[in-house]
Scaffold this motif. Structure first.
Motif, short mmCIF file in Angstrom:
data_model
loop_
_atom_site.label_atom_id
_atom_site.label_comp_id
_atom_site.label_asym_id
_atom_site.label_seq_id
_atom_site.Cartn_x
_atom_site.Cartn_y
_atom_site.Cartn_z
N GLY A 139 53.16 6.77 4.30
CA GLY A 139 52.15 5.99 4.81
C GLY A 139 50.75 6.68 4.75
N ILE A 140 49.63 6.07 4.89
CA ILE A 140 48.20 6.60 5.04
C ILE A 140 47.37 5.90 5.91
CG2 ILE A 140 47.80 6.15 2.74
CD1 ILE A 140 45.94 8.47 2.69
N LEU A 141 46.57 6.20 6.64
CA LEU A 141 45.57 5.42 7.27
C LEU A 141 44.45 4.75 6.41
CD1 LEU A 141 45.31 7.15 10.91
CD2 LEU A 141 46.64 5.40 10.23
N VAL A 142 44.00 3.84 6.52
CA VAL A 142 43.04 3.17 5.68
C VAL A 142 41.60 4.06 6.14
CG1 VAL A 142 41.31 1.48 5.53
CG2 VAL A 142 43.73 0.84 5.52
N GLY A 143 41.31 4.57 7.52
CA GLY A 143 40.39 5.60 7.65
C GLY A 143 40.48 6.71 6.95
N LYS A 144 41.75 7.38 6.78
CA LYS A 144 41.67 8.42 5.94
C LYS A 144 41.53 8.50 4.26
CE LYS A 144 44.94 12.42 5.03
NZ LYS A 144 46.42 12.96 5.40
N ILE A 145 41.64 7.29 4.03
CA ILE A 145 41.41 7.15 2.53
C ILE A 145 39.95 6.98 2.40
CG2 ILE A 145 41.44 5.28 0.58
CD1 ILE A 145 44.25 4.26 1.67
N CYS A 146 39.38 6.14 3.59
CA CYS A 146 37.88 5.83 3.39
C CYS A 146 37.02 7.48 3.35
CB CYS A 146 37.58 5.03 4.22
SG CYS A 146 38.09 3.56 4.00
N GLN A 147 37.58 8.02 4.48
CA GLN A 147 37.09 9.41 4.69
C GLN A 147 37.16 10.44 3.65
OE1 GLN A 147 39.01 11.85 7.86
NE2 GLN A 147 37.22 12.60 8.38
N ALA A 148 38.28 10.46 2.85
CA ALA A 148 38.47 11.24 1.60
C ALA A 148 37.68 10.83 0.62
CB ALA A 148 39.91 11.34 1.48
N LEU A 149 37.38 9.69 0.36
CA LEU A 149 36.75 8.87 -0.81
C LEU A 149 35.40 8.51 -0.41
CD1 LEU A 149 39.51 6.88 -2.15
CD2 LEU A 149 39.15 9.11 -2.65
N GLY A 150 34.78 9.03 0.53
CA GLY A 150 33.38 8.58 0.95
C GLY A 150 32.26 9.45 0.46
N GLY A 151 32.65 10.39 -0.29
CA GLY A 151 31.59 11.50 -0.83
C GLY A 151 31.07 12.37 -0.04
N GLY A 152 31.76 12.76 1.17
CA GLY A 152 31.34 13.80 1.88
C GLY A 152 31.66 15.06 1.58
N GLY A 153 32.26 15.51 0.47
CA GLY A 153 32.35 16.72 -0.20
C GLY A 153 33.87 17.15 -0.06
N SER A 154 34.80 16.42 0.64
CA SER A 154 35.99 16.74 0.75
C SER A 154 37.01 16.55 -0.39
CB SER A 154 36.69 16.05 1.98
OG SER A 154 36.89 14.65 1.89
N GLY A 155 36.52 15.27 -1.09
CA GLY A 155 37.23 14.98 -2.43
C GLY A 155 37.06 15.66 -3.78
#
Length: 273
Positions: A17-33
């Motif tokens: 399982g994974i939270l929708v928020g974690k997917i969005c955060q990781a793919l949001g272009g904030g430098g973590s992906g």
């Protein structure tokens, strides 16, 4: 009684399982992906977040249009991703063919809470369980807000209950067992069952083609008061359905990776991103 081997395999397969928020955060272009930009097409791919063997990535076009996708990297087995229902909104189920992807709209849907947990994993019955479950597929469902007398919708499935049975209503699809059940009540009570529960003989539902699958569940013995409790949880059904019939359950059809997406995952695998 559930053997340690059986319990371990089931538990490992069915709780990715994974939270929708974690997917969005990781793919949001904030430098973590991890990011790959193709100069020729202008396409940018951001990724490196996964659950249950399914990889999520964001593809942004040259004109700025963007979409999150779920990619099944397995070369043989289908994968399933389930988004549970929320409040009065129905959930969604995605069946992803091997080496293909589907658009994962819930990640960018403002009506889907970041706190909703997406459940993902392979659909193939593993060899170690084929003797007990047979061949076919494992369907993973997740739901919230189940109460006595209420029906919740998760993709093409409807889930309801009475005081002694859990009922899953499907369309032209049957099941041989409820192989996994995790239930949580709004009162803080939790229960997990790893012993396969065979359904009662299927009953034709009011709508043509619909089938009711009744599974005996002693809610009271598990600590639930179905007259007052509201349940959330996860279910896994073993079904003989495979192939095209299984793919019809998906909210969106699978499609092959774009060459730029292939290059992204190739570079990711080689440690070049």
């Amino acid at each position: 009684m559930t053997t340690p081997q059986f319990a371990g395999i089931i538990n490992g397969l069915l709780t990715g399982g994974i939270l929708v928020g974690k997917i969005c955060q990781a793919l949001g272009g904030g430098g973590s992906g991890k990011t790959f930009h193709d100069n020729e097409t202008g396409i940018t791919v951001v990724g490196d977040v996964s659950a249950g063997g399914v990889k999520f990535f964001r593809r942004t076009e040259k004109d700025g249009q963007s979409m999150v996708y779920a990619f099944n990297s397995d070369t043989k087995a289908d994968a399933m991703v389930t988004v549970p229902n929320e409040h009065d909104a129905g959930g969604a189920t995605f069946i992803i063919e091997a080496t293909k992807a589907v658009p994962f709209e819930p990640a960018d849907n403002p009506l889907v809470s970041p706190a909703i947990e997406v459940v993902a994993g392979p659909t193939d019955v593993p060899p170690a369980l084929q003797t007990s479950l047979g061949g076919g597929s494992l369907l993973k469902l997740a739901f919230t807000g189940l109460q006595l007398g209420k029906t919740v919708n998760v993709g093409g499935f409807r889930i309801t209950c009475n005081t002694t049975q859990l009922v899953v209503i499907t369309t032209q699809l049957t099941a041989t067992a409820l192989t996994y059940m995790l239930l949580n009540s709004d009162k803080g009570v939790s229960a997990t069952n790893l012993n396969p529960i065979a359904p009662k003989p299927p009953k034709e539902h009011g709508t043509a083609g619909d089938i009711e699958l009744h599974f005996d569940v002693d809610f009271a013995a598990l600590g639930f008061d179905m007259q007052n409790d509201t349940l959330s949880g996860q279910l896994t059904l073993a079904t003989p359905t495979t192939g095209a019939a299984l793919h019809k359950l998906s909210k969106a059809p699978s499609r092959p990776l774009h060459p730029v997406e292939k290059e992204f995952f190739s570079r990711l695998a080689r440690g070049l991103l």
